[in-house]
Design an enzyme around this catalytic site. Structure first.
Site, PDB file in Angstrom:
ATOM      1  N   ASP A  68     -44.695  24.461  57.568  1.00 26.51           N
ATOM      2  CA  ASP A  68     -43.414  24.363  56.885  1.00 26.51           C
ATOM      3  C   ASP A  68     -43.160  25.683  56.172  1.00 26.51           C
ATOM      4  O   ASP A  68     -43.805  25.990  55.160  1.00 26.51           O
ATOM      5  CB  ASP A  68     -43.451  23.203  55.888  1.00 26.51           C
ATOM      6  CG  ASP A  68     -42.189  23.078  55.052  1.00 26.51           C
ATOM      7  OD1 ASP A  68     -41.245  23.873  55.269  1.00 26.51           O
ATOM      8  OD2 ASP A  68     -42.145  22.197  54.180  1.00 26.51           O
ATOM      9  N   SER A 143     -27.387  36.321  61.025  1.00 25.18           N
ATOM     10  CA  SER A 143     -26.246  35.487  61.376  1.00 25.18           C
ATOM     11  C   SER A 143     -24.967  36.271  61.167  1.00 25.18           C
ATOM     12  O   SER A 143     -24.888  37.129  60.274  1.00 25.18           O
ATOM     13  CB  SER A 143     -26.218  34.228  60.515  1.00 25.18           C
ATOM     14  OG  SER A 143     -25.003  33.524  60.676  1.00 25.18           O
ATOM     15  N   TYR A 156     -26.661  29.835  52.857  1.00 23.15           N
ATOM     16  CA  TYR A 156     -27.242  30.324  54.114  1.00 23.15           C
ATOM     17  C   TYR A 156     -26.800  31.764  54.363  1.00 23.15           C
ATOM     18  O   TYR A 156     -27.621  32.642  54.651  1.00 23.15           O
ATOM     19  CB  TYR A 156     -26.813  29.420  55.257  1.00 23.15           C
ATOM     20  CG  TYR A 156     -27.229  29.891  56.631  1.00 23.15           C
ATOM     21  CD1 TYR A 156     -28.535  29.725  57.077  1.00 23.15           C
ATOM     22  CD2 TYR A 156     -26.302  30.492  57.498  1.00 23.15           C
ATOM     23  CE1 TYR A 156     -28.918  30.155  58.343  1.00 23.15           C
ATOM     24  CE2 TYR A 156     -26.679  30.926  58.761  1.00 23.15           C
ATOM     25  CZ  TYR A 156     -27.983  30.748  59.174  1.00 23.15           C
ATOM     26  OH  TYR A 156     -28.363  31.171  60.427  1.00 23.15           O
ATOM     27  N   LYS A 160     -29.166  35.209  54.450  1.00 22.12           N
ATOM     28  CA  LYS A 160     -29.229  36.064  55.634  1.00 22.12           C
ATOM     29  C   LYS A 160     -28.863  37.508  55.290  1.00 22.12           C
ATOM     30  O   LYS A 160     -29.441  38.450  55.836  1.00 22.12           O
ATOM     31  CB  LYS A 160     -28.310  35.520  56.723  1.00 22.12           C
ATOM     32  CG  LYS A 160     -28.835  34.256  57.391  1.00 22.12           C
ATOM     33  CD  LYS A 160     -30.180  34.500  58.041  1.00 22.12           C
ATOM     34  CE  LYS A 160     -30.757  33.285  58.716  1.00 22.12           C
ATOM     35  NZ  LYS A 160     -32.063  33.552  59.368  1.00 22.12           N
ATOM     36  N   ILE A 189     -23.706  30.047  68.679  1.00 23.48           N
ATOM     37  CA  ILE A 189     -24.594  29.906  69.833  1.00 23.48           C
ATOM     38  C   ILE A 189     -24.744  28.427  70.171  1.00 23.48           C
ATOM     39  O   ILE A 189     -24.999  27.601  69.288  1.00 23.48           O
ATOM     40  CB  ILE A 189     -25.978  30.533  69.542  1.00 23.48           C
ATOM     41  CG1 ILE A 189     -25.825  31.982  69.055  1.00 23.48           C
ATOM     42  CG2 ILE A 189     -26.854  30.460  70.788  1.00 23.48           C
ATOM     43  CD1 ILE A 189     -25.184  32.932  70.035  1.00 23.48           C
ATOM     44  N   ASN A 194     -26.793  23.387  66.726  1.00 25.38           N
ATOM     45  CA  ASN A 194     -25.353  23.364  66.481  1.00 25.38           C
ATOM     46  C   ASN A 194     -24.639  22.226  67.203  1.00 25.38           C
ATOM     47  O   ASN A 194     -23.414  22.153  67.188  1.00 25.38           O
ATOM     48  CB  ASN A 194     -24.729  24.700  66.905  1.00 25.38           C
ATOM     49  CG  ASN A 194     -25.184  25.857  66.042  1.00 25.38           C
ATOM     50  OD1 ASN A 194     -25.407  25.695  64.844  1.00 25.38           O
ATOM     51  ND2 ASN A 194     -25.333  27.021  66.639  1.00 25.38           N
TER      52      ASN A 194
END
Length: 250
Positions: A68, A143, A156, A160, A189, A194
């Site tokens: 993890d 991303s 997020y 990134k 993608i 997704n």
């Protein structure tokens, strides 16, 4: 000449989050290029077993590990278990679709720990060996959100962007040691990660309208760039960010 430019023969590559999606595509291409691939998943799973079997079916030397990446002790254990690597692909990440006011401190910490702290710990663990051998390839999977942040991917996107800054630091600091550090920034993608979002026709149409190419990418679209950055063909690329997004960043 072509085979010499894109060979990874004799190299050990750890690709985090490689039981599925982009990470798995990278692992399989690395396997075909001759690397010993270390396939990683957050926990033991059928997908992890399948990815390992696929790599070995390609004739590659491969192993599977689980940890993890949001757990600091698990990441340290992963570093010890894996040993030295020549190629480190920082692919595993976590994302929560929430706006800034929706985030609670616990969820914020989950994203930051999985997406940024884990990268720092893995770099801290593997860079010394790369310096000693005077060879290393660091590739982070960022991303398009780090350049064009979505409102519902606020944290997020922030992690990134920070991850890319960390990669830039390494690119400058360790180039003289034979180490390159680069980033790949995928757009939309079509992966299982997704799948839920892309199941909604309204979301699909909205996202497609943002992509000049008017289509979504595949995991293998990202894998080709990852092979370039790890191979002799990409040895003079350092500190770059390659957008694999059909022009969405524009």
């Amino acid at each position: 000449m072509l085979n010499e430019l894109f060979t990874l023969k004799g190299k050990r590559a750890l690709i985090t989050g490689s039981s599925r999606g982009i990470g798995r595509a990278i692992a399989m291409l690395y396997a075909e290029a001759g690397a010993h691939v270390i396939i990683h998943g957050s926990k033991p799973s059928a997908k992890l077993d399948e990815a390992l079997a696929e790599a070995r079916a390609l004739g590659a030397s491969a192993e599977a590990v689980s940890a993890d990446i949001g757990d600091i002790n698990a990441v340290k254990g992963l570093i010890q278990a894996v040993g030295d690597v020549d190629i480190l692909v920082l692919n595993a990440s976590m994302q929560h679709y929430q706006t800034v006011p929706d985030f609670d401190p616990e969820t914020f910490a989950l994203d930051v720990n999985a997406n940024l702290r884990s990268c720092f710990l893995l770099l801290q663990g593997f860079l010394p060996g790369m310096q000693q051998r005077r060879f290393g390839r660091i590739i982070s999977i960022g991303s398009v959100n780090q350049w064009r942040p979505g409102a519902r991917l606020a944290i997020y996107a922030s992690t990134k962007a920070a991850q890319f800054n960390l990669v830039l630091n390494c690119a400058r600091a360790y180039a003289a040691d034979g180490i390159t550090a680069n980033s790949i920034s995928p757009g939309v993608i079509d992966t299982d990660r997704n799948a839920e979002a892309l199941a909604d026709p309204a979301i699909v149409e909205k996202l497609r309208s943002l992509v000049p190419a008017r289509r979504f990418g595949s995991a293998m679209d990202c894998a080709g760039a990852a092979l370039l950055l790890a191979s002799p063909a990409g040895a003079y690329i350092n500190g770059a960010d390659i957008a694999i997004d059909g022009g969405m960043k524009l």
